[in-house]
Design a protein around this motif. Structure first.
Motif, PDB file in Angstrom:
ATOM      1  N   HIS A  11       6.804 -10.862  37.260  1.00 24.91           N
ATOM      2  CA  HIS A  11       7.037 -11.856  36.208  1.00 24.91           C
ATOM      3  C   HIS A  11       6.111 -13.058  36.366  1.00 24.91           C
ATOM      4  CE1 HIS A  11       9.300 -14.082  33.185  1.00 24.91           C
ATOM      5  NE2 HIS A  11       9.282 -15.120  34.012  1.00 24.91           N
ATOM      6  N   ASN A  12       5.825 -13.421  37.601  1.00 23.54           N
ATOM      7  CA  ASN A  12       5.057 -14.635  37.867  1.00 23.54           C
ATOM      8  C   ASN A  12       3.592 -14.405  38.210  1.00 23.54           C
ATOM      9  OD1 ASN A  12       7.034 -16.784  37.621  1.00 23.54           O
ATOM     10  ND2 ASN A  12       8.057 -15.724  39.285  1.00 23.54           N
ATOM     11  N   GLU A  16       0.777 -19.662  35.120  1.00 20.64           N
ATOM     12  CA  GLU A  16       0.251 -20.884  35.712  1.00 20.64           C
ATOM     13  C   GLU A  16       1.320 -21.497  36.606  1.00 20.64           C
ATOM     14  OE1 GLU A  16      -1.661 -23.698  33.229  1.00 20.64           O
ATOM     15  OE2 GLU A  16      -2.451 -22.155  31.897  1.00 20.64           O
ATOM     16  N   VAL A  17       0.940 -22.481  37.382  1.00 23.54           N
ATOM     17  CA  VAL A  17       1.876 -23.151  38.270  1.00 23.54           C
ATOM     18  C   VAL A  17       3.014 -23.760  37.454  1.00 23.54           C
ATOM     19  CG1 VAL A  17       2.125 -25.034  39.939  1.00 23.54           C
ATOM     20  CG2 VAL A  17       0.054 -23.636  39.920  1.00 23.54           C
ATOM     21  N   ALA A  18       4.238 -23.599  37.945  1.00 21.14           N
ATOM     22  CA  ALA A  18       5.417 -24.103  37.234  1.00 21.14           C
ATOM     23  C   ALA A  18       5.374 -25.619  37.121  1.00 21.14           C
ATOM     24  CB  ALA A  18       6.680 -23.676  37.969  1.00 21.14           C
ATOM     25  N   ARG A  19       5.730 -26.107  35.972  1.00 21.74           N
ATOM     26  CA  ARG A  19       5.747 -27.544  35.734  1.00 21.74           C
ATOM     27  C   ARG A  19       7.175 -28.065  35.551  1.00 21.74           C
ATOM     28  NH1 ARG A  19       0.810 -27.578  36.690  1.00 21.74           N
ATOM     29  NH2 ARG A  19      -0.836 -27.025  35.252  1.00 21.74           N
TER      30      ARG A  19
END
Length: 85
Positions: A11-12, A16-19
């Motif tokens: 899923h990840n 992009e990096v989680a915000r």
């Protein structure tokens, strides 16, 4: 738990990096638990199929060498007299 880790990674993998602090992992775990409680045999069968088709570990493609030789190579690389050649 392994299935959850695989789903989490897939899923990840291209995100992009989680915000935000949006934690879907708890919902995923709950969904897996519900699926298991409804049909544990189906989940076990799926897990067995996935496990049987998994590729061999990368370490199996390496040639094994004797411990004495490995220690000698390590010491040669990390010697204070090694000039990097």
């Amino acid at each position: 738990m392994l299935l959850m880790a695989a789903l989490h990674f897939n899923h990840n993998s291209s995100r992009e990096v989680a915000r935000t602090s949006d934690a879907y992992a708890a919902a995923l775990m709950e969904s897996l638990s519900e699926g298991y409680s409804r049909s544990p045999e189906t989940l076990r069968e799926s897990s067995a199929v996935l496990s049987s088709t998994a590729p061999a570990p990368l370490s199996t493609s390496c040639q094994e060498i004797a411990k004495d030789e490995a220690v000698g190579l390590y010491l040669a690389r990390h010697s204070r007299f090694n000039t990097g050649n």
